[in-house]
Enzyme design. Structure first.
Site, PDB file in Angstrom:
ATOM      1  N   GLU A 127      44.307  30.126  23.659  1.00 23.79           N
ATOM      2  CA  GLU A 127      44.656  30.619  22.355  1.00 23.79           C
ATOM      3  C   GLU A 127      46.123  30.783  22.151  1.00 23.79           C
ATOM      4  O   GLU A 127      46.689  30.711  23.542  1.00 23.79           O
ATOM      5  CB  GLU A 127      44.502  32.334  22.203  1.00 23.79           C
ATOM      6  CG  GLU A 127      42.717  32.208  22.157  1.00 23.79           C
ATOM      7  CD  GLU A 127      42.098  33.691  21.851  1.00 23.79           C
ATOM      8  OE1 GLU A 127      42.909  34.379  21.636  1.00 23.79           O
ATOM      9  OE2 GLU A 127      40.840  33.510  21.512  1.00 23.79           O
ATOM     10  N   ILE A 157      43.384  22.357  21.222  1.00 23.73           N
ATOM     11  CA  ILE A 157      41.855  21.969  21.627  1.00 23.73           C
ATOM     12  C   ILE A 157      41.924  20.373  21.548  1.00 23.73           C
ATOM     13  O   ILE A 157      41.705  19.848  20.322  1.00 23.73           O
ATOM     14  CB  ILE A 157      41.052  22.631  20.552  1.00 23.73           C
ATOM     15  CG1 ILE A 157      41.244  24.156  20.613  1.00 23.73           C
ATOM     16  CG2 ILE A 157      39.509  22.337  20.684  1.00 23.73           C
ATOM     17  CD1 ILE A 157      41.058  24.935  21.781  1.00 23.73           C
ATOM     18  N   ARG A 243      37.698  20.176  36.445  1.00 23.87           N
ATOM     19  CA  ARG A 243      38.751  19.918  37.022  1.00 23.87           C
ATOM     20  C   ARG A 243      38.648  18.660  37.906  1.00 23.87           C
ATOM     21  O   ARG A 243      39.578  18.023  38.074  1.00 23.87           O
ATOM     22  CB  ARG A 243      39.280  21.133  37.542  1.00 23.87           C
ATOM     23  CG  ARG A 243      39.780  22.129  36.977  1.00 23.87           C
ATOM     24  CD  ARG A 243      39.991  23.498  37.692  1.00 23.87           C
ATOM     25  NE  ARG A 243      40.470  24.305  36.479  1.00 23.87           N
ATOM     26  CZ  ARG A 243      40.425  25.698  36.545  1.00 23.87           C
ATOM     27  NH1 ARG A 243      39.776  26.264  37.608  1.00 23.87           N
ATOM     28  NH2 ARG A 243      40.722  26.668  35.628  1.00 23.87           N
ATOM     29  N   GLU A 363      43.525  22.086  31.688  1.00 24.84           N
ATOM     30  CA  GLU A 363      42.300  22.685  32.523  1.00 24.84           C
ATOM     31  C   GLU A 363      42.815  23.460  33.936  1.00 24.84           C
ATOM     32  O   GLU A 363      42.440  23.294  34.884  1.00 24.84           O
ATOM     33  CB  GLU A 363      41.320  21.327  32.897  1.00 24.84           C
ATOM     34  CG  GLU A 363      40.729  20.870  31.642  1.00 24.84           C
ATOM     35  CD  GLU A 363      39.610  20.255  31.847  1.00 24.84           C
ATOM     36  OE1 GLU A 363      38.727  20.432  32.761  1.00 24.84           O
ATOM     37  OE2 GLU A 363      38.976  19.315  31.074  1.00 24.84           O
TER      38      GLU A 363
HETATM   39  N1  CAA Z   1      32.491  30.217  38.781  1.00 27.84           N
HETATM   40  C1  CAA Z   1      31.853  31.392  38.378  1.00 27.84           C
HETATM   41  N2  CAA Z   1      32.414  32.572  38.210  1.00 27.84           N
HETATM   42  C2  CAA Z   1      33.656  32.620  38.402  1.00 27.84           C
HETATM   43  C3  CAA Z   1      34.581  31.620  38.759  1.00 27.84           C
HETATM   44  C4  CAA Z   1      33.741  30.542  38.933  1.00 27.84           C
HETATM   45  N3  CAA Z   1      34.697  29.234  39.260  1.00 27.84           N
HETATM   46  N4  CAA Z   1      35.866  32.006  38.720  1.00 27.84           N
HETATM   47  C5  CAA Z   1      35.822  33.342  38.558  1.00 27.84           C
HETATM   48  N5  CAA Z   1      34.593  33.641  38.438  1.00 27.84           N
HETATM   49  C6  CAA Z   1      34.058  35.185  37.995  1.00 27.84           C
HETATM   50  C7  CAA Z   1      34.231  36.081  39.104  1.00 27.84           C
HETATM   51  O1  CAA Z   1      33.539  36.101  40.168  1.00 27.84           O
HETATM   52  C8  CAA Z   1      34.430  37.545  38.537  1.00 27.84           C
HETATM   53  O2  CAA Z   1      33.219  37.693  38.162  1.00 27.84           O
HETATM   54  P1  CAA Z   1      32.914  39.326  38.161  1.00 27.84           P
HETATM   55  O3  CAA Z   1      33.054  39.691  36.676  1.00 27.84           O
HETATM   56  O4  CAA Z   1      31.361  39.547  38.750  1.00 27.84           O
HETATM   57  O5  CAA Z   1      33.857  40.165  39.150  1.00 27.84           O
HETATM   58  C9  CAA Z   1      34.983  37.139  37.135  1.00 27.84           C
HETATM   59  O6  CAA Z   1      34.774  35.637  36.839  1.00 27.84           O
HETATM   60  C10 CAA Z   1      36.615  37.279  37.055  1.00 27.84           C
HETATM   61  O7  CAA Z   1      37.046  36.495  38.052  1.00 27.84           O
HETATM   62  P2  CAA Z   1      38.619  36.599  38.354  1.00 27.84           P
HETATM   63  O8  CAA Z   1      38.848  38.199  38.817  1.00 27.84           O
HETATM   64  O9  CAA Z   1      39.038  35.785  39.467  1.00 27.84           O
HETATM   65  O10 CAA Z   1      39.251  36.272  36.863  1.00 27.84           O
HETATM   66  P3  CAA Z   1      40.879  36.304  36.442  1.00 27.84           P
HETATM   67  O11 CAA Z   1      41.222  36.928  35.089  1.00 27.84           O
HETATM   68  O12 CAA Z   1      41.828  36.891  37.694  1.00 27.84           O
HETATM   69  O13 CAA Z   1      41.207  34.676  36.148  1.00 27.84           O
HETATM   70  C11 CAA Z   1      41.727  32.458  36.539  1.00 27.84           C
HETATM   71  C12 CAA Z   1      40.912  33.774  37.033  1.00 27.84           C
HETATM   72  C13 CAA Z   1      41.381  31.496  37.520  1.00 27.84           C
HETATM   73  C14 CAA Z   1      43.275  32.751  36.857  1.00 27.84           C
HETATM   74  C15 CAA Z   1      41.153  32.174  35.322  1.00 27.84           C
HETATM   75  O14 CAA Z   1      41.522  32.888  34.083  1.00 27.84           O
HETATM   76  C16 CAA Z   1      41.594  30.647  34.855  1.00 27.84           C
HETATM   77  O15 CAA Z   1      41.338  29.861  35.335  1.00 27.84           O
HETATM   78  N6  CAA Z   1      42.678  30.667  33.986  1.00 27.84           N
HETATM   79  C17 CAA Z   1      42.956  29.053  33.563  1.00 27.84           C
HETATM   80  C18 CAA Z   1      42.251  28.721  32.324  1.00 27.84           C
HETATM   81  C19 CAA Z   1      42.213  27.206  32.147  1.00 27.84           C
HETATM   82  O16 CAA Z   1      41.785  26.295  33.007  1.00 27.84           O
HETATM   83  N7  CAA Z   1      42.340  26.904  31.029  1.00 27.84           N
HETATM   84  C20 CAA Z   1      41.817  25.547  30.655  1.00 27.84           C
HETATM   85  C21 CAA Z   1      41.509  25.487  29.426  1.00 27.84           C
HETATM   86  S1  CAA Z   1      40.596  24.075  28.704  1.00 27.84           S
HETATM   87  C22 CAA Z   1      41.459  22.652  28.609  1.00 27.84           C
HETATM   88  O17 CAA Z   1      42.781  22.752  29.195  1.00 27.84           O
HETATM   89  C23 CAA Z   1      40.725  21.586  27.876  1.00 27.84           C
HETATM   90  C24 CAA Z   1      41.709  20.421  27.572  1.00 27.84           C
HETATM   91  O18 CAA Z   1      42.459  20.525  26.872  1.00 27.84           O
HETATM   92  C25 CAA Z   1      41.513  19.202  28.295  1.00 27.84           C
END
Ligand code: CAA
Length: 380
Positions: A127, A157, A243, A363
């Protein structure tokens, strides 16, 4: 330990390499210049099963494994990085979560035509005010009768301008923070959905991206993917696979630049000999070749773990982190080897250099990959 491809994986590699040479490389410069979506090429990918590589045949896909998908992504992205990401988003960010979390009814309606490449999928998490901190999203979905009503904005997007259905993440219960996020399949012809202008990007210009808007956008409750509150896990586990696709894309971009630099170094003369005979160039080529192979091993390892259904969050993050930063280094060296010709559009290396940059951002940025990796390292 074996690091060789199987016969089936080699065949996919050959098919994609030939397709890239015949149909993508010759057009990639024009698509980049004109910001053109390669509709015919995407149709061709669909006919060959490449829009649903790891989707079983019963759901319209090619029924192959994640290693085949990574190999295919490298080859297609070597031909055209923009086409690579169109394929990657449809495969990893759309078909994969549908396969994993979709009901039979949802798969029937929303999977097969996408895996066949007849329709195109997208993934909307980011967002305007929440990118890396994905759980901070503002888009809401409020249950009303048999529907959810969505309000909010998503941006950057990929496939947004062309997508027929978008997997959208929205808050159903803000008090629960990330546990209050749910995932929805939103057809783009529903009332209350609209798109902004296509983004004017630095690279991967054959692929479109845009903002999308939800204003009182009602969708049936049966379009929710997974349980209410499961959305964050759907998004994160989906990105673990995505990824790998982006790491393979970075690998393909870097290989294109490396191959062009190698060919140029064997033709261009300076100081009375081919520049490939100068140690300065030889050392650059040696580093490029080594880094490419190192990245490929990380990509194949992550894909092999995915195939074994072992949690691979850290390995995918390592593959993406290393491959994307490697791609920026390798494409930059390729520009350097070309000298002035590397900086003009008569040669393709400047495009590869521009295309590589986004792989360190989308990503999950390199910083987010380091967070995921350090989280795993410190847990042990
Ligand atoms: N698989 C399953 N569950 C997962 C997980 C995974 N890989 N990673 C985290 N979780 C779960 C955790 O176990 C936790 O579960 P509980 O609620 O049971 O405790 C929950 O998710 C929260 O985990 P975190 O406390 O680690 O979460 P966070 O808020 O600190 O964020 C982060 C973690 C890794 C920073 C995450 O926010 C992230 O990956 N951010 C980046 C976002 C991203 O990649 N955006 C890309 C957009 S898409 C795109 O880019 C497409 C395109 O254009 C090509």
């Amino acid at each position: 330990m074996q690091v060789e491809l199987t016969e089936e994986q080699r065949q996919v590699q050959k098919l994609c390499r030939e397709l890239a040479d015949a149909e993508l490389r010759p057009q990639a410069r024009r698509w980049d210049a004109e910001h053109t979506f390669p509709r015919e090429a995407v149709k061709r990918l669909g006919e060959l099963g490449l829009m649903g590589v790891a989707v079983p045949a019963e759901w319209g896909g090619a029924g192959m494994d994640a290693v085949s998908y990574a190999v295919a992504m490298e080859e297609i992205s070597r031909g055209c990085a923009g086409t690579g990401v169109i394929m990657s988003v449809n495969n990893s960010l759309y078909c994969d979560p549908l396969l994993k979390y979709g009901s039979e009814e949802q798969k029937r309606e929303f999977l097969a035509p996408f895996a066949r490449g007849e329709r195109l999928g997208a993934f909307a998490l980011t967002e305007p005010m929440s990118g890396s901190d994905a759980a901070e999203m503002r888009t809401v979905a409020v249950a009303r009768g048999d529907d959810y009503v969505l309000d909010g904005t998503k941006n950057f997007i990929t496939n947004g301008p062309q997508a027929d259905v978008i997997l959208v993440f929205a808050m159903t219960d803000r008090a629960k923070a990330h546990r209050g996020i749910s995932a929805f399949l939103v057809p783009t012809d529903v009332q209350g959905f609209s798109r902004g202008r296509a983004d004017e990007k630095v690279g991967i210009r054959a692929s479109g991206s845009c903002s999308i808007f939800f204003e009182g956008c009602a969708i049936p409750k049966r379009y929710r993917l997974g349980g209410e509150g499961d959305g964050f896990k759907v998004a994160m586990s989906t990105l673990d696979g995505g990824r790998i696709g982006i790491a393979a894309q970075a690998l393909g971009i870097a290989r294109a630049a490396y191959e062009e630099a190698l060919a140029y170094a064997k033709e261009r003369h300076s100081f009375g000999k081919k520049i490939a005979e100068h140690q300065a160039i030889q050392f650059m080529l040696a580093d490029m070749a080594t880094e490419l192979d190192a990245a490929r091993l990380l990509v194949w390892r992550a894909a092999a773990l995915k195939d074994r259904q072992v949690r691979h969050s850290a390995e995918s993050a390592m593959a993406k982190l290393y491959a994307s930063e490697m791609a920026e280094r390798v494409t930059s060296k390729a520009v350097q080897i070309h000298g002035g010709y590397g900086y003009v559009k008569e040669f393709d290396v400047e495009r590869h250099w521009r295309d590589s940059r986004i792989t360190e951002i989308y990503e999950g940025t390199s910083e987010i990959q380091r967070l995921v990796i350090s989280g795993a390292v410190l847990k042990d």
